[in-house]
Design an enzyme around this catalytic site. Sequence first.
Site, PDB file in Angstrom:
ATOM      1  N   ASP A  36       0.827  -1.209   0.000  1.00 41.00           N
ATOM      2  CA  ASP A  36       0.000   0.000   0.000  1.00 41.00           C
ATOM      3  C   ASP A  36       0.862   1.260   0.000  1.00 41.00           C
ATOM      4  OD1 ASP A  36      -2.263  -1.466  -0.170  1.00 41.00           O
ATOM      5  OD2 ASP A  36      -3.031  -1.037   1.824  1.00 41.00           O
ATOM      6  N   ASP A 287     -10.461  33.071 -37.092  1.00 39.94           N
ATOM      7  CA  ASP A 287      -9.885  31.730 -37.201  1.00 39.94           C
ATOM      8  C   ASP A 287     -10.683  30.710 -36.399  1.00 39.94           C
ATOM      9  OD1 ASP A 287      -7.516  30.137 -38.231  1.00 39.94           O
ATOM     10  OD2 ASP A 287      -7.506  29.610 -36.107  1.00 39.94           O
ATOM     11  N   GLY A 422      -7.895  26.390 -37.946  1.00 38.54           N
ATOM     12  CA  GLY A 422      -8.882  26.759 -38.956  1.00 38.54           C
ATOM     13  C   GLY A 422      -8.307  26.765 -40.357  1.00 38.54           C
ATOM     14  N   LEU A 423      -7.175  27.455 -40.513  1.00 39.37           N
ATOM     15  CA  LEU A 423      -6.593  27.588 -41.838  1.00 39.37           C
ATOM     16  C   LEU A 423      -6.166  26.219 -42.371  1.00 39.37           C
ATOM     17  CD1 LEU A 423      -5.902  29.596 -43.997  1.00 39.37           C
ATOM     18  CD2 LEU A 423      -3.679  29.939 -42.913  1.00 39.37           C
TER      19      LEU A 423
END
Lengths: 532, 434
Positions: A36, A287, A422-423
């Site tokens: 443990d 964008d 985005g681009l």
Amino acid sequence: MKLTLWTYEGPPHIGAMRIATAMEGVHYVLHAPQGDTYADLLFTMIERMNKRPPVTYTTFQARDLGGDTAELFKDAARSAYARFKPDLLMVGASCTAELIQDDPGGLAAALQLSVPVLPLELPAYQKKENWGAAETFYQMVRLLGKDYVLSPGEKRKPRPAGLPPSCNILGPTALGFRHRDDLVEIRKLLRQIGVRVNVVAPLGAKPEDISRLHEADFNVVLYPEVANSAAQWLSKNFGQPSTKTIPIGFNATRAFIEEVCTLAQIHCDIDELTKRSRARWYALSVDSTYLTNKRVFIFGDATHAIAAAKVASQEMGFQVVGLGTYSRELAREVREAASQYGIEALITDDYLEVEQRITELQPELILGSQMERHIAKRLKIPCAVISAPIHVQDFPARYSPQMGFEGANVLFDTWVHPLMMGLEEHLIGMFREDFEFHDGAAPSHLGHGHQRTPANEASVASEPAPVPEVAVANGAPVTESVWEPEAQKELNKIPFFVRGKAKRNTERFAIERGLPTISLETLYDAKAHFGR
Amino acid sequence: MNRVIPLQSGAAACDSQDRAILKERGQREVFCGLTGIIWLHRKIQDAFFLVVGSRTCAHLVQSAAGVMIFAEPRFATAIIDDHDLAGLADANEELDRVVDQLLTRRPDIKMLFLVGSCPSEVIKLDLSRAAERLSKTYTPRVRILNYSGSGIETTFTQGEDACLAALAKEIPRHAQDHPAQREVDLLIVGCLADVVEDQFSRIFNELGIESYAFFPPRRSGDIPCLGPNTRYLLVQPFLTETARVLDDMGAKRIPAPFPLGVEGTEAWFVAAAKAFGIDPNHVEKVIAPKRQRANLALERQRQVLSGRSIFFFPDSQLEIPLARFLHRELGMQLTEIGMPYIHRQHLAEELALLPAEVSLSEGQDVEKQLDRCRNYRPDMVVCGLGLANPLEAEGLTTKWSIELVFTPIQGFDQAADLAELFARPLVRRTKLAA
């Protein structure tokens, strides 16, 4: 019995360790078998802490079971007390010790130590980590606050004129998801609003600080999973109200400021405070248009999952197609949140069920924990981590809060990065047939782009051997060496991340020595020559 | 019941028995035997490990495995909950249901290990009977075995021992009854990385030992068969139970140091060759170039490590062979070598090679051992994951021992890699201080 491949939460004593480790002057004696002690590595390796958690384990063995494990516990508690001199001693049992029923609380009381002892009863076969953390914190707040409880009917004394309003910040723990950074951000925000912080707990608090909680005017509850039960007790016994809004995201941070101002009975200029935030503008910028209605699946602890759904939907313009949590204690809240998106919440701690739901929904982005990162990897879906359980890389060296205005900026970056920009998306549409810009191409930056496909793995493994043009016979220098099939096979056994280097080194080695072919022996000679 | 017979004769045995060993009993900062699953499930490629345990066990295995490595691991946990604790009959039915669920999900699994844990031991859930019962249902599609990896019974690498001991019981003894299986003269026992196995295979072939097999096999169906004169060679110092099972089956152990470092590897092969009566001149001819190449590779690391002191916290049971290698081949100074337990018989050859003045400790009381370590202020500390960063923060240089279990370190061509694992932290500290 329940079949589990991965678990979202550890056992409840791990929750207790998160409280003890977050605090100062506390030591936890845990009745537990060998093994443990693995729990220490959660803090020292995953969180990269520079000290051991303040926990002493009794580490009993099978041969002790017939004897006196209770005596073993008392010895461990006695020597831990003598060595660490804590201001408060927590005692409890892990799952196995719970079965042997030694009653650590009673045994510790019998030792008559001169510090408060907090006995913890954390049922390991019913409850889990977050519950354990909440229960531990609640019991500690009760134990150390009981002497200051207002008598029935007694009213809270009004704050003396001229003193600024004050609050406690409740909930941050060790091993919490960005708790350390959230705390910095929220402290800064409260200072800007004009609210004094009385005590932060449990992170960084000493037991004496816990007994000063009642002095604040109200409580800021940052992580309800941990702090709710303590906050309720404080509200009942000291008349301290607490905040309900979790300041994750731009909108929620504004709402949080309003709520704090109301509780503190002050005014502040919210617009002035929000001026520096970038996330809002970035989301509005052109964008980001491509983010519109991206289908997102969200799973995590309730607090982060609910907040993430709100941000995803209202601040990123995503469509929330799935929302769920493993925090059964807050299932109702998550169901309510899900209904706002017209979906049904997934309440489960079964990794396989989450995987099933994701497979059905085929989202474009997953916001989840380390477990969802596995699922995403299997299904090749972009993913960002928003909740525990987490991995060492989710404790970044840089400042990276989730809360407040800076937190909103961080969310924007970390959620958007796994996706194509985005681009980039536009280019793929435009140059669909281009071999470098096809649908299957990964994003150009880190994250998902790092994934190796079977195709590129194979090309590394079986690069065509150079053509044997070497004229050894006429004495011309060797400029290329050919890999013998056996050596080539051996090379492929080397892990891919060093294989390229091994290949280059071996070839250089062979050429330098004028060897026209690379045999197994050459490979290992080169290995021995270059070392690492 | 302890069936290990103390050695009566031989210089090695006397030496090892005369040594004072500090025996400690206190908090042990080691993993339990469940952790062995992390490498075993990769080694036996069609096996699945089902821990029958608590949420803690599940959390341990995934935390120790570093939760990110395998999206689809070949291990899982059947988590015992409070309903199971109410009555054992239920727990057995529950286990059957979970196994059914699992094997439906993974039809590719050929061997299933039911792995006992602390809670399953304490509630006395009989996994050997469960394995028998389930075998009746799933034979021949899946073989079902069991062993215990519990922390009350086993420490870290003992889990591999327990697993291999269970698997060793499956080894057929008479080839005529098992025509499909290969009878071997030599069994090489213990998990090795595939690349090391392949290197060792080539050396055995060169030596002229051709009837051999590695155990565990990469696929569960490839378990070899014992012959009337089969001998076995251990690659790991923690295979007590496995060796006992093999002894009981009539196989004979070839005593040898462990194949770590150039010297250990050579002695290990020489012991094998001697057992099979191979001409020492031929052995030397095979070994010499490999020894020479390995020594050449070691030279660079010797410059970093020579004269540096090292302290071992108990962890993997590899501590003694490692210390022997680092001291004799790289010139490191030994302070304390901690071991979870010391198997005097299997380690006799190793202990004989250690200097007399080194402190050996068995078991652990971690706080006291930390005090001793701080007192020594060694140049390097070998320890588990829980202690490494805190010791680094105290200004000590550490080598986290987990890499010694997960990295190919055995054999001639890995000797320099092994040395480099120790050199790297020192080199790094120097670089960052500059």
